[in-house]
Design a protein around this motif. Structure first.
Motif, PDB file in Angstrom:
ATOM      1  N   ASP A  17       0.787  -0.856   0.111  1.00  0.00           N
ATOM      2  CA  ASP A  17       0.017   0.034   0.322  1.00  0.00           C
ATOM      3  C   ASP A  17       0.509   1.316   0.530  1.00  0.00           C
ATOM      4  O   ASP A  17       1.724   1.233   1.134  1.00  0.00           O
ATOM      5  CB  ASP A  17      -1.294   0.079   1.130  1.00  0.00           C
ATOM      6  CG  ASP A  17      -1.766   1.396   1.693  1.00  0.00           C
ATOM      7  OD1 ASP A  17      -1.615   1.727   0.630  1.00  0.00           O
ATOM      8  OD2 ASP A  17      -3.210   1.185   2.363  1.00  0.00           O
ATOM      9  N   PRO A  18       0.862   2.053  -0.978  1.00  0.00           N
ATOM     10  CA  PRO A  18       1.533   3.446  -1.249  1.00  0.00           C
ATOM     11  C   PRO A  18       1.308   4.424   0.088  1.00  0.00           C
ATOM     12  O   PRO A  18       2.660   5.004   0.173  1.00  0.00           O
ATOM     13  CB  PRO A  18       1.538   4.018  -2.158  1.00  0.00           C
ATOM     14  CG  PRO A  18       0.753   2.644  -3.730  1.00  0.00           C
ATOM     15  CD  PRO A  18      -0.092   2.045  -2.194  1.00  0.00           C
ATOM     16  N   GLY A  76       8.197  10.134  -8.663  1.00  0.00           N
ATOM     17  CA  GLY A  76       7.907   9.309  -8.727  1.00  0.00           C
ATOM     18  C   GLY A  76       6.766  10.541 -10.374  1.00  0.00           C
ATOM     19  O   GLY A  76       5.391   9.619 -10.675  1.00  0.00           O
ATOM     20  N   LEU A  77       6.908  11.814 -10.162  1.00  0.00           N
ATOM     21  CA  LEU A  77       6.407  12.765 -11.086  1.00  0.00           C
ATOM     22  C   LEU A  77       6.902  12.139 -13.033  1.00  0.00           C
ATOM     23  O   LEU A  77       8.747  11.954 -12.840  1.00  0.00           O
ATOM     24  CB  LEU A  77       6.520  14.626 -10.758  1.00  0.00           C
ATOM     25  CG  LEU A  77       5.876  14.538  -8.972  1.00  0.00           C
ATOM     26  CD1 LEU A  77       6.065  16.515  -9.021  1.00  0.00           C
ATOM     27  CD2 LEU A  77       4.156  13.924  -9.143  1.00  0.00           C
ATOM     28  N   GLY A  78       6.229  12.514 -13.571  1.00  0.00           N
ATOM     29  CA  GLY A  78       6.672  12.460 -15.149  1.00  0.00           C
ATOM     30  C   GLY A  78       6.111  11.825 -15.891  1.00  0.00           C
ATOM     31  O   GLY A  78       5.034  12.098 -16.570  1.00  0.00           O
ATOM     32  N   GLY A  79       5.760  10.605 -15.824  1.00  0.00           N
ATOM     33  CA  GLY A  79       4.906   9.659 -16.255  1.00  0.00           C
ATOM     34  C   GLY A  79       4.577   8.506 -15.514  1.00  0.00           C
ATOM     35  O   GLY A  79       5.373   7.897 -14.717  1.00  0.00           O
ATOM     36  N   LYS A  80       4.385   7.485 -16.703  1.00  0.00           N
ATOM     37  CA  LYS A  80       4.180   5.985 -16.509  1.00  0.00           C
ATOM     38  C   LYS A  80       5.424   5.361 -15.929  1.00  0.00           C
ATOM     39  O   LYS A  80       5.262   4.509 -14.670  1.00  0.00           O
ATOM     40  CB  LYS A  80       3.563   4.908 -17.048  1.00  0.00           C
ATOM     41  CG  LYS A  80       3.026   3.753 -17.394  1.00  0.00           C
ATOM     42  CD  LYS A  80       2.236   3.647 -17.793  1.00  0.00           C
ATOM     43  CE  LYS A  80       1.801   1.778 -17.660  1.00  0.00           C
ATOM     44  NZ  LYS A  80       0.927   1.329 -18.759  1.00  0.00           N
ATOM     45  N   PRO A 117       3.512   8.362  -8.366  1.00  0.00           N
ATOM     46  CA  PRO A 117       3.653   9.507  -7.114  1.00  0.00           C
ATOM     47  C   PRO A 117       3.063   9.314  -5.716  1.00  0.00           C
ATOM     48  O   PRO A 117       2.244   8.665  -5.981  1.00  0.00           O
ATOM     49  CB  PRO A 117       2.501  10.393  -8.217  1.00  0.00           C
ATOM     50  CG  PRO A 117       2.909   9.529  -9.127  1.00  0.00           C
ATOM     51  CD  PRO A 117       3.354   8.521  -9.736  1.00  0.00           C
ATOM     52  N   ARG A 118       3.712   9.706  -5.306  1.00  0.00           N
ATOM     53  CA  ARG A 118       3.163   9.393  -3.491  1.00  0.00           C
ATOM     54  C   ARG A 118       4.229  10.704  -2.972  1.00  0.00           C
ATOM     55  O   ARG A 118       5.883  10.992  -3.610  1.00  0.00           O
ATOM     56  CB  ARG A 118       3.390   7.984  -2.874  1.00  0.00           C
ATOM     57  CG  ARG A 118       5.186   7.938  -3.424  1.00  0.00           C
ATOM     58  CD  ARG A 118       5.795   6.129  -2.269  1.00  0.00           C
ATOM     59  NE  ARG A 118       6.777   5.800  -2.519  1.00  0.00           N
ATOM     60  CZ  ARG A 118       7.603   6.312  -1.263  1.00  0.00           C
ATOM     61  NH1 ARG A 118       7.619   6.890  -1.079  1.00  0.00           N
ATOM     62  NH2 ARG A 118       8.535   5.390  -1.175  1.00  0.00           N
TER      63      ARG A 118
END
Length: 556
Positions: free
Chosen positions: A157-158, A180-184, A189-190
């Motif tokens: 669970d993030p 985790g920003l940017g893309g897949k 992202p967290r």
């Protein structure tokens, strides 16, 4: 008087192989890091483990103040003085962190004529142990995020990730970040953040592990997150402990250096004293006890944090039995505890001294609860008057404790002759009956309350709802028997840094409870504890420089 770095740069150092020979080590036992630093092979332990232990002397202090106490300086000076007195002695210290070094606190190699050298190297990277810890820690963090990215087969669970990243620098901008920003392909992202390396559980584990395999086993137990079903995810679940131990294969070896007077010094590990247990490594301490007749070590901050954790955690885990505690104080710091401003500490003031000495008396009483004899080392300043010095002697004498004046900062080992005489006399006359404060089978709440009430002098202990929930959770997970590593301000016996002296009638509030399963303890958080410090308005780094000849300036 010259600055610390000027004194250190004039030191007549011996080749580290010559220092090693003083404690019975040869070239085959050393991994050289230049002429003046070496790591000790872990194979040495197999050869000396059946030797009789030397005397274990812990140096601790009253609560730290802006007036300065000189705990590390006293530790180094006492070691030098012991050797001058014809005794076979060595010292065991923690490694400095780059964050405080470039921030405001300064180094951790002693001061004046009681320093470990090469001072510049010790305070700047040293042998790379902290880099190894940072790498091992961040490898685990990367493998955790990668597991989530690659299908999340562990059902992590993030929102319940409890393992941050670390770096060995003060950088407040990294306390709370989004990753985790940017893309897949860039991760999930967290919200995340960084702690300083000395607050890492990897650091605590290094300093409690018995050997490399124990280190790896402890790594495997680190809880990094929880599943959607609330089950813990460990480093072992991520199959990370082997690679982490690989990165630490050299870092676990103790580092050998020397003092200005060529006394051998182990400097190894450096956990925060107000977050973790604030002591150098078990590996270095146990090895030192087998190689010498007197091992002098220290524990971070005041005795309410450093000594308590040394006794209840390090000694418990490693089976150590300290023979004596040296409690460091200064007249200036005691007067500050009595309500006098820093600017007026140079004036004789017996009234302020009487008000502030209660801090020293409380620490004396606390050490007695562990059954360990104590000597007070009074660091002498030029402004101390004879009446003030005699007042401290008299008050401590009423508690059955001797006071020795220490002038090791200005005189080196020669300035510790009275302290050595008092230490040796006390070791002869008083036997240690060491015992820990609480049993492992006692409930978590009771263990916390025993520390807060017996050591800090709290009237009561309050737990937030969050702390209550965590306490119940850890009990259900099977961690109820873990000992306690309190996170508290170092500046006061209470959880309020403004309450100096010996506060009474206060309540300690436990805000949250954290689990350090690999290190093997629970961490109750009190007050505003910072695990990633920031830089001051004018960082110490701004005064540092290096010239074309490689000479460093501004480093204390």
């Amino acid at each position: 008087m010259k600055t610390d770095i000027q004194i250190a740069q004039e030191a007549q150092m011996k080749h580290i192989g010559e220092i090693a020979s003083q404690i019975g080590l040869s070239d085959n036992d050393l991994d050289y890091h230049g002429k003046y630093k070496a790591k000790i092979s872990l194979d040495v332990w197999k050869r000396v483990k059946d030797n009789a232990d030397g005397k274990l002397i812990l140096v601790t202090a009253i609560n730290p103040t802006p007036a300065g106490e000189g705990k590390t300086t006293t530790t180094v000076g006492l070691g030098q003085a012991m050797v001058k007195a014809g005794k076979k002695a060595m010292i065991a210290l923690r490694e400095p962190s780059l964050g405080p070094c470039f921030g405001i606190k300064g180094g951790a190699a002693g001061g004046g004529y009681a320093q470990a050298v090469p001072m510049e190297d010790i305070n700047l990277h040293f042998t790379g142990d902290f880099h190894a810890i940072t790498s091992a820690h961040n490898l685990l963090a990367a493998m955790l995020d990668n597991s989530i990215q690659q299908g999340n087969v562990l059902n992590i669970d993030p929102r319940q990730i409890v393992f941050k990243r670390v770096m060995d620098m003060n950088d407040r901008a990294l306390r709370n970040i989004v990753i985790g920003l940017g893309g897949k392909m860039d991760g999930i992202p967290r919200q995340n953040g960084f702690d300083i390396t000395v607050a890492s559980e990897i650091m605590a584990i290094l300093c409690l592990a018995e050997d490399l395999m124990d280190l790896k086993e402890r790594f495997s137990k680190i809880v990094v997150a929880y599943t959607y079903d609330g089950l813990p995810i460990t480093a072992k679940d991520l199959e990370a402990e082997g690679a982490m131990a690989l990165l630490m294969k050299d870092a676990i070896k103790p580092n050998l250096v020397q003092t200005l007077e060529n006394t051998p010094v182990f400097i190894h590990g450096g956990p925060f004293a107000n977050i973790a247990h604030g002591c150098n490594s078990v590996v270095a301490t146990k090895l030192g006890l087998k190689l010498t007749d007197y091992l002098i070590t220290e524990a971070g901050f005041g005795a309410d944090l450093g000594a308590e954790k040394f006794f209840n955690l390090k000694c418990r885990f490693a089976g150590l039995k300290p023979d004596l505690t040296v409690l460091v104080a200064t007249v200036r710091a005691l007067k500050l505890n009595g309500g006098i401003s820093k600017e007026n500490l140079g004036n004789e003031n017996l009234e302020a001294l009487a008000s502030g000495i209660v801090n020293l008396e409380k620490h004396i009483e606390n050490i007695a609860k562990f059954g360990v004899p104590v000597v007070v080392a009074l660091n002498r300043f030029p402004t101390d008057t004879q009446a003030e010095l005699e007042f401290v002697r008299e008050r401590c004498g009423k508690l059955g404790v001797e006071v020795a004046l220490s002038e090791v900062f200005t005189k080196g080992g020669d300035g510790g002759s009275e302290l050595v005489e008092t230490v040796l006399k006390t070791l002869d006359e008083k036997k240690s009956n060491f015992k820990v404060l609480y049993g492992e089978d006692e409930p978590i709440r009771i263990k916390i309350e025993k520390i807060c009430k017996n050591i800090y002098g709290a009237e009561d202990v309050a737990f937030t709802k969050e702390a209550e929930v965590s306490m119940k959770k850890y009990e259900e997970m099977g961690y109820a028997k873990l000992p306690i590593c309190m996170a508290k301000t170092q500046y006061s016996l209470s959880d309020d840094p403004t309450k100096l002296g010996r506060p009474t009638g206060f309540t300690i509030t436990v805000r949250e409870l954290r689990l350090s399963a690999g290190a093997g303890f629970l961490v109750p958080i009190t007050g505003a504890i910072m695990t990633m410090p920031g830089l001051p308005k004018r960082p110490a780094a701004m005064n540092m420089d290096i010239d074309s000849e490689g000479k460093i300036t501004g480093l204390f």
